[in-house]
Design a protein around this motif. Structure first.
Motif, PDB file in Angstrom:
ATOM      1  N   ALA A  54       0.857  -1.185   0.000  1.00 22.06           N
ATOM      2  CA  ALA A  54       0.000   0.000   0.000  1.00 22.06           C
ATOM      3  C   ALA A  54       0.887   1.226   0.000  1.00 22.06           C
ATOM      4  N   ASP A  55       0.343   2.348  -0.468  1.00 20.86           N
ATOM      5  CA  ASP A  55       1.126   3.571  -0.554  1.00 20.86           C
ATOM      6  C   ASP A  55       1.169   4.347   0.752  1.00 20.86           C
ATOM      7  N   GLY A  56       0.210   4.134   1.645  1.00 21.21           N
ATOM      8  CA  GLY A  56       0.135   4.897   2.880  1.00 21.21           C
ATOM      9  C   GLY A  56       0.746   4.159   4.049  1.00 21.21           C
ATOM     10  N   LEU A  57       0.281   4.522   5.227  1.00 22.19           N
ATOM     11  CA  LEU A  57       0.728   3.865   6.451  1.00 22.19           C
ATOM     12  C   LEU A  57       0.036   2.517   6.594  1.00 22.19           C
ATOM     13  N   ILE A  58       0.744   1.555   7.117  1.00 16.49           N
ATOM     14  CA  ILE A  58       0.162   0.249   7.419  1.00 16.49           C
ATOM     15  C   ILE A  58       0.358   0.022   8.912  1.00 16.49           C
ATOM     16  N   LEU A  59      -0.706  -0.355   9.595  1.00 19.29           N
ATOM     17  CA  LEU A  59      -0.677  -0.610  11.024  1.00 19.29           C
ATOM     18  C   LEU A  59      -1.029  -2.068  11.238  1.00 19.29           C
ATOM     19  N   ARG A  60      -0.136  -2.820  11.880  1.00 15.15           N
ATOM     20  CA  ARG A  60      -0.357  -4.251  12.113  1.00 15.15           C
ATOM     21  C   ARG A  60      -0.493  -4.543  13.601  1.00 15.15           C
ATOM     22  N   ALA A  73      -9.313   4.203   8.044  1.00  8.85           N
ATOM     23  CA  ALA A  73      -8.639   2.932   8.277  1.00  8.85           C
ATOM     24  C   ALA A  73      -9.454   1.832   7.614  1.00  8.85           C
ATOM     25  N   THR A  74      -8.786   0.973   6.858  1.00  5.10           N
ATOM     26  CA  THR A  74      -9.447  -0.156   6.210  1.00  5.10           C
ATOM     27  C   THR A  74      -8.575  -1.383   6.374  1.00  5.10           C
ATOM     28  N   GLU A  75      -9.219  -2.542   6.330  1.00  2.00           N
ATOM     29  CA  GLU A  75      -8.448  -3.772   6.425  1.00  2.00           C
ATOM     30  C   GLU A  75      -7.611  -3.932   5.166  1.00  2.00           C
ATOM     31  N   LEU A  76      -6.386  -4.361   5.353  1.00  2.00           N
ATOM     32  CA  LEU A  76      -5.466  -4.525   4.240  1.00  2.00           C
ATOM     33  C   LEU A  76      -5.812  -5.806   3.489  1.00  2.00           C
ATOM     34  N   ILE A  94      -7.965 -10.956   2.922  1.00  2.00           N
ATOM     35  CA  ILE A  94      -7.643 -10.036   4.015  1.00  2.00           C
ATOM     36  C   ILE A  94      -6.336 -10.491   4.647  1.00  2.00           C
ATOM     37  N   ILE A  95      -5.466  -9.544   4.913  1.00  2.00           N
ATOM     38  CA  ILE A  95      -4.254  -9.859   5.653  1.00  2.00           C
ATOM     39  C   ILE A  95      -4.598  -9.649   7.118  1.00  2.00           C
ATOM     40  N   PHE A  96      -4.682 -10.717   7.863  1.00  2.00           N
ATOM     41  CA  PHE A  96      -5.185 -10.664   9.232  1.00  2.00           C
ATOM     42  C   PHE A  96      -4.337  -9.770  10.121  1.00  2.00           C
ATOM     43  N   GLY A  97      -5.033  -8.873  10.801  1.00  2.00           N
ATOM     44  CA  GLY A  97      -4.375  -7.994  11.757  1.00  2.00           C
ATOM     45  C   GLY A  97      -3.731  -6.772  11.145  1.00  2.00           C
ATOM     46  N   ALA A  98      -3.950  -6.528   9.837  1.00  2.00           N
ATOM     47  CA  ALA A  98      -3.295  -5.390   9.188  1.00  2.00           C
ATOM     48  C   ALA A  98      -4.323  -4.397   8.669  1.00  2.00           C
ATOM     49  N   LEU A  99      -4.035  -3.120   8.875  1.00  2.00           N
ATOM     50  CA  LEU A  99      -4.901  -2.031   8.417  1.00  2.00           C
ATOM     51  C   LEU A  99      -4.090  -1.063   7.567  1.00  2.00           C
ATOM     52  N   THR A 100      -4.717  -0.520   6.537  1.00  2.00           N
ATOM     53  CA  THR A 100      -4.109   0.608   5.846  1.00  2.00           C
ATOM     54  C   THR A 100      -4.687   1.857   6.489  1.00  2.00           C
ATOM     55  N   LEU A 101      -3.878   2.851   6.604  1.00  2.00           N
ATOM     56  CA  LEU A 101      -4.269   4.066   7.308  1.00  2.00           C
ATOM     57  C   LEU A 101      -4.023   5.267   6.399  1.00  2.00           C
ATOM     58  N   ALA A 102      -5.104   5.893   5.957  1.00  2.00           N
ATOM     59  CA  ALA A 102      -4.996   7.122   5.169  1.00  2.00           C
ATOM     60  C   ALA A 102      -5.213   8.291   6.126  1.00  2.00           C
ATOM     61  N   VAL A 103      -4.231   9.161   6.198  1.00  2.00           N
ATOM     62  CA  VAL A 103      -4.286  10.310   7.091  1.00  2.00           C
ATOM     63  C   VAL A 103      -4.225  11.553   6.217  1.00  2.00           C
ATOM     64  N   PHE A 104      -5.293  12.322   6.221  1.00  2.00           N
ATOM     65  CA  PHE A 104      -5.374  13.492   5.365  1.00  2.00           C
ATOM     66  C   PHE A 104      -4.871  14.711   6.119  1.00  2.00           C
ATOM     67  N   SER A 105      -3.764  15.257   5.628  1.00  2.00           N
ATOM     68  CA  SER A 105      -3.157  16.386   6.321  1.00  2.00           C
ATOM     69  C   SER A 105      -3.751  17.719   5.884  1.00  2.00           C
ATOM     70  N   TYR A 106      -4.444  17.732   4.749  1.00  2.00           N
ATOM     71  CA  TYR A 106      -5.081  18.955   4.255  1.00  2.00           C
ATOM     72  C   TYR A 106      -6.556  18.690   4.070  1.00  2.00           C
ATOM     73  N   PRO A 107      -7.392  19.636   4.408  1.00  2.00           N
ATOM     74  CA  PRO A 107      -8.821  19.419   4.209  1.00  2.00           C
ATOM     75  C   PRO A 107      -9.158  19.403   2.714  1.00  2.00           C
ATOM     76  N   THR A 108     -10.112  18.589   2.360  1.00  2.00           N
ATOM     77  CA  THR A 108     -10.620  18.544   0.997  1.00  2.00           C
ATOM     78  C   THR A 108     -12.103  18.844   1.064  1.00  2.00           C
ATOM     79  N   ALA A 109     -12.754  18.813  -0.074  1.00  2.00           N
ATOM     80  CA  ALA A 109     -14.188  19.093  -0.090  1.00  2.00           C
ATOM     81  C   ALA A 109     -14.969  18.111   0.761  1.00  2.00           C
ATOM     82  N   LYS A 110     -14.505  16.866   0.854  1.00  2.00           N
ATOM     83  CA  LYS A 110     -15.253  15.838   1.599  1.00  2.00           C
ATOM     84  C   LYS A 110     -14.608  15.450   2.921  1.00  2.00           C
TER      85      LYS A 110
END
Length: 141
Positions: A2-8, A39-42, A56-72
């Motif tokens: 994944a391109d973002g953070l991964i939390l296991r 956060a979504t399951e990897l 599903i990779i058990f116990g792993a999450l991808t974490l998208a953290v938005f540092s700038y506000p967007t329209a949504k």
């Protein structure tokens, strides 16, 4: 992966895949309550010849953290995100969290302070490509 953070979720002793998945879902639910965080399951593509298109990779999450506000999306409160991660770590003895950064660096969350973790997440959180950031007005413009 994944391109973002991964939390296991990593167990210090033997655990089943179901236990890891349950712990990851519990953490995912709490992370998704933080504005600006998704956060979504990897998942990965299944092996050729299997029926499932993804696994599903058990116990792993991808974490998208938005540092700038967007329209949504609002900008993430990274300090709050860090507190959620550290509280999870404190409540779940025998399990620890390992964070993988986009550059491949891995960090054992229990080995870093909240301040350091906040700085790491800030450095790794950037707006997604194709998601325009809301422009900020500068005095005089």
């Amino acid at each position: 992966m994944a391109d973002g953070l991964i939390l296991r979720v990593v167990a210090d002793g033997p655990v089943t895949d179901e236990e890891l998945a349950e712990q990851a879902r519990y953490l995912k639910d709490h992370l998704n309550q933080v504005p600006g965080v998704e956060a979504t399951e990897l998942v990965k593509e299944a092996e050729p010849g299997t029926r499932d298109p993804v696994s599903i990779i058990f116990g792993a999450l991808t974490l998208a953290v938005f540092s700038y506000p967007t329209a949504k999306r609002a900008a993430a409160d990274i300090r709050h995100l860090t507190e959620v991660i550290k509280r999870y770590q404190d409540r779940n003895k025998g399990k620890r969290l390992r964070m993988s950064l986009p550059d491949g660096t891995e960090i054992d969350v229990r080995d870093v302070s909240e301040k350091t973790l906040t700085e790491v997440i800030k450095a790794a959180s950037v707006p997604r490509q194709g998601t325009p950031a809301v422009t900020q007005k500068v005095d005089g413009e």
